[in-house]
Design an enzyme around this catalytic site. Structure first.
Site, mmCIF file in Angstrom:
data_model
loop_
_atom_site.group_PDB
_atom_site.id
_atom_site.type_symbol
_atom_site.label_atom_id
_atom_site.label_comp_id
_atom_site.label_asym_id
_atom_site.label_seq_id
_atom_site.Cartn_x
_atom_site.Cartn_y
_atom_site.Cartn_z
ATOM 1 N N SER A 1 0.855 -1.180 0.000
ATOM 2 C CA SER A 1 0.000 0.000 0.000
ATOM 3 C C SER A 1 0.886 1.223 0.000
ATOM 4 O O SER A 1 1.823 1.320 0.791
ATOM 5 C CB SER A 1 -0.912 0.016 1.237
ATOM 6 N N CYS B 1 -4.530 6.997 -2.635
ATOM 7 C CA CYS B 1 -4.212 5.580 -2.854
ATOM 8 C C CYS B 1 -3.017 5.394 -3.787
ATOM 9 O O CYS B 1 -3.126 5.579 -5.003
ATOM 10 C CB CYS B 1 -5.427 4.817 -3.394
#
Length: 340
Positions: free
Chosen positions: A91, A253
């Site tokens: 991530s 993101c």
């Protein structure tokens, strides 16, 4: 107080997305590589994940990063992303949280004006360059793992909207990239609940209809998230990643933006040196750059760079009483949504 397990957990957020970091209390997870360790959590024992991500100790709108000694000599630290559905390999926002915690807590020596930190993740090595000033990590730039496309304009049959098109791409995890106008919504806070529910439903349908498997990393073999996207004003893309069981990413993101970059490159819309801005549902931003190209197995791939910021806001000790009946955690649909 009779705790049979104690963790030190640092509260960090990256551009609004909570990415707590477990800095103490876990010595090791079985496995020779970080991928082995992630697969162990997902396939053998996920009790730690449930305890820290679910109620009453966790909540829906966050991730928890398990900091571990690296399994590769060139890395400073390893980590695994723990979320409410499973452990994930990578991530961007969580990497930025981890780097910020490592430097500001003195776990990795800080060098001003720039400190390089290499992270060992289940998806491969990630090189971070942190801009540092007066003992503070003021920004983190990540050289992400190679990102590539599995399918463009894949037609997905949905119950709510009929057939829609999605690009399937890998940016550290697999994404279904969906132009948001196909579902008749805009990316804004008032639509977060609907975007979350629709995104999870689309992700589930994609996994029923289309199979993915990373050519190098066994265990990465499903689409993890749906990212809704909207071309705002060049070079700005609105992005909204939706995560099971039903929430939206507060940050722009990093892995999703990397997957989107791979999709744009496959369409010939960006090339080496291109720079974009990913803007989240709350307006926070990541800077995205296409550094170059490579291949993953036989797949053309891009090399993305993602830049963002994180802030430490708490340090806590978390423990479990051996007689606590809720040590395994729980979810309720009022908060977690129907998909839980």
């Amino acid at each position: 107080m009779r705790w049979n397990r104690t963790l030190q957990v640092v509260g960090v957020h990256c551009e609004g997305e909570i990415g707590k970091v477990i800095t103490g209390g876990v010595i090791s997870i079985p496995g020779e590589t970080m991928l082995d360790k992630m697969n162990y959590i997902n396939e053998v024992d996920d009790s730690l994940r449930k305890m820290v991500t679910m109620e009453p100790r966790g909540c829906l709108q966050m991730s928890v990063n398990l900091l571990l000694p690296p399994t590769r000599p060139e890395a400073h630290a390893g980590f695994i992303v723990l979320q409410s559905d499973k452990a994930h390999p990578m991530s961007g926002s969580n990497s930025i949280c981890v780097v910020t915690a490592l430097l500001e807590l003195g776990m990795v020596p800080m060098q001003e004006p720039v400190t390089e930190v290499i992270l060992d993740t289940p998806a491969g090595l990630v090189t971070a360059r942190a801009t540092c000033s007066n003992g503070r990590c003021v920004g983190v730039s990540l050289d992400m793992v190679p990102s590539f496309v599995e399918a463009l304009d894949l037609v997905i049959e949905t119950e709510e909207f009929g057939p829609i098109k999605a690009d399937i791409a890998f940016g550290g995890v697999y994404y279904a990239l969906v132009d948001v106008e196909q579902i008749g919504l805009t990316i804004e806070p008032a639509n977060a609940r609907k975007l979350a529910d629709f995104g999870v439903a689309i992700r589930n349908q994609v996994n029923r209809q289309f199979k993915v498997k990373h050519p190098l990393y066994p265990g990465i073999e499903s689409v993890a998230y749906t990212m809704f996207r909207n071309r705002d004003n060049h070079p700005v893309y609105q992005t909204c990643t939706t995560l099971p069981p039903g929430r939206v990413d507060r940050s722009p993101c990093g892995t999703g933006s990397s997957a989107n970059l791979a999709s744009l490159a496959a369409r010939g819309l960006v090339g080496t040196g291109s720079k974009l801005i990913s803007k989240s549902i709350i307006g926070s931003e990541f800077n995205i750059e296409l550094l170059g190209t490579t291949t993953v197995a036989d797949k053309p791939a891009v090399l993305p760079r993602v830049q963002g910021r994180a802030w430490i806001y708490s340090i806590e000790q978390m423990g479990w009483d051996p007689e606590d009946p809720l040590a395994k955690g729980f979810m309720l649909s009022d908060t977690w949504g129907e998909a839980f």
